[in-house]
Scaffold this active site. Structure first.
Site, PDB file in Angstrom:
ATOM      1  N   HIS A   1       0.836  -1.199   0.000  1.00 31.97           N
ATOM      2  CA  HIS A   1       0.000   0.000   0.000  1.00 31.97           C
ATOM      3  C   HIS A   1       0.874   1.253   0.000  1.00 31.97           C
ATOM      4  O   HIS A   1       0.690   2.163  -0.830  1.00 31.97           O
ATOM      5  CB  HIS A   1      -0.916   0.002   1.222  1.00 31.97           C
ATOM      6  CG  HIS A   1      -1.778   1.220   1.337  1.00 31.97           C
ATOM      7  ND1 HIS A   1      -3.067   1.265   0.846  1.00 31.97           N
ATOM      8  CD2 HIS A   1      -1.537   2.456   1.868  1.00 31.97           C
ATOM      9  CE1 HIS A   1      -3.581   2.472   1.075  1.00 31.97           C
ATOM     10  NE2 HIS A   1      -2.663   3.209   1.698  1.00 31.97           N
ATOM     11  N   GLU A   2       1.814   1.295   0.920  1.00 32.72           N
ATOM     12  CA  GLU A   2       2.688   2.465   1.006  1.00 32.72           C
ATOM     13  C   GLU A   2       3.639   2.550  -0.188  1.00 32.72           C
ATOM     14  O   GLU A   2       4.002   3.651  -0.617  1.00 32.72           O
ATOM     15  CB  GLU A   2       3.487   2.433   2.311  1.00 32.72           C
ATOM     16  CG  GLU A   2       2.646   2.409   3.575  1.00 32.72           C
ATOM     17  CD  GLU A   2       1.654   3.560   3.659  1.00 32.72           C
ATOM     18  OE1 GLU A   2       1.919   4.624   3.062  1.00 32.72           O
ATOM     19  OE2 GLU A   2       0.608   3.387   4.314  1.00 32.72           O
TER      20      GLU A   2
END
Length: 381
Positions: free
Chosen positions: A32-33
């Site tokens: 996600h990051e």
């Protein structure tokens, strides 16, 4: 009963629950990051920090671009901090922004166009969906999918299937227009459709018929003692020798099936949330970190493939959750950017601050509610 004792002691809890939980969550959070990070770099934004977890840093290093990559003490998420951010939620540092040099403004997140900022924010949830498709595709190509012909062998007396007119040897072709290729496909749709009328197309002796069936809502206890309220038709299928086959797929077909799997999770998530809002579903099925840890440990007993499948499901869920238009989440930022694009200027600092506070309150309430559900479920086990 305490959570620790219910999980069998400290050592068992560490090996059986915490490690699988951290494995699953770290994969999902990292990608996600990484989505935010990758697009930010390509938009010319300086990334100050990339953290897995929150709070004090445990270990880290600086890369050649000056980004601090670190592992932090509280492993319940992560963040990417850009130049101009005041905190991990990407709230703007107004004092810092006003004092930036021209060179710093060129690499500051908040000095980029609204389109670039929206792309950077949206990249996190998109990365979650891509990760899920990659994992599902790999599993379809390697482990494969077990297939049992969706034929009716027997029907429980007084069940929803009997009321709907099912008969032994009926072959289920589709449910509400969705093709059914295996008995498992039918079970997944039915289990998520308690008290919902379904249009079921069957083949009975070469003749196609359409039956209307409404699955009964029942409490089912799985092999780990977890109680689930699901829809049941009352149909059983023989699983004797030769009744179950394993299919493996090529890359193109596997990606297509993975996309359908992701869509199924999204569709059923919205269906469940809609049921909670209308009162058809109970909100006590919502779980938090404790539930994820518990399920991770249980799933890990089936092997790495099952744990990766859980990571894919969780990745879709986190990606979807982050797209909700709640300030503090990615969807809230996108909502602010959409308003900015329509108005031609951003909302006032005061309006954004109020929005972030409301978003923080909503997120904290959801976390507390989910954690309370987790504690109640564990105390019942």
């Amino acid at each position: 009963m305490s959570m620790l004792s219910s999980m069998g002691g400290g050592a068992e809890w560490l090996l059986g629950y915490l490690i699988p939980f951290l494995f699953v969550l770290t994969i999902v959070v990292f990608f996600h990051e990484l989505g935010h990070f990758w697009v930010a770099r390509r938009c010319g934004v300086r990334v100050v920090a990339f953290s897995i977890g929150f709070g004090p840093e445990i270990v880290g290093f600086n890369d050649r671009h000056g980004t601090r990559w670190k592992l932090s003490a509280i492993p319940l998420g992560g963040y990417v901090k850009f130049l101009g951010d005041d905190n991990a939620a990407s709230a703007p540092d107004r004092d810092g922004l006003s004092q930036m040099s021209e060179a710093e403004k060129k690499v500051s997140f908040f000095h980029k166009s609204v389109g670039a900022r929206a792309a950077i924010v949206a990249a996190g949830p998109i990365a979650n969906f891509i990760l899920a498709i990659v994992i599902f595709s790999a599993l379809f190509m390697t482990v494969g999918r077990q297939v049992t012909t969706p034929r009716v062998d027997s029907i429980q007396a007084g069940s929803a299937a009997e009321k709907a007119g099912f008969q032994p040897h009926d072959l289920i072709l589709s449910i509400d227009g969705t093709p059914i290729e295996s008995f498992g496909d039918m079970q997944r749709i039915v289990s998520a459709s308690a008290d919902v009328p379904l249009s079921v197309e069957i083949d009975r002796g070469g003749e196609r018929r359409t039956l209307s069936a409404t699955p009964d809502r029942r409490e089912i206890t799985d092999t780990f003692g977890n109680v689930h309220r699901i829809g049941v038709l009352g149909i059983s299928r023989s699983t004797g020798a030769g009744e179950v086959t394993t299919q493996r797929f090529g890359p193109v077909e596997a990606v297509g099936l993975a996309g359908k799997e992701v869509w199924f999770i999204v569709d059923r998530t919205f269906s469940y949330l809609g049921g909670v809002i209308t009162g058809r579903e109970s909100a006590d099925q919502l779980g938090g970190p404790i539930r994820i840890a518990q399920v991770s440990g249980q799933v890990a007993t089936f092997g790495i493939g099952a744990l990766l499948q859980l990571a894919a499901v969780l990745s879709v869920s986190i990606g979807l959750l982050n797209l909700f238009p709640v300030p503090l989440l990615d969807g809230g930022h996108l909502m602010f950017y959409a308003i900015e694009a329509l108005r031609g200027r951003p909302l006032s600092d005061r309006a954004q601050e109020v929005g972030f506070r409301i978003g923080l309150a909503l997120v904290l309430m959801l976390m507390l509610f989910a954690t309370w559900n987790d504690i109640l479920n564990i105390s019942k086990s």
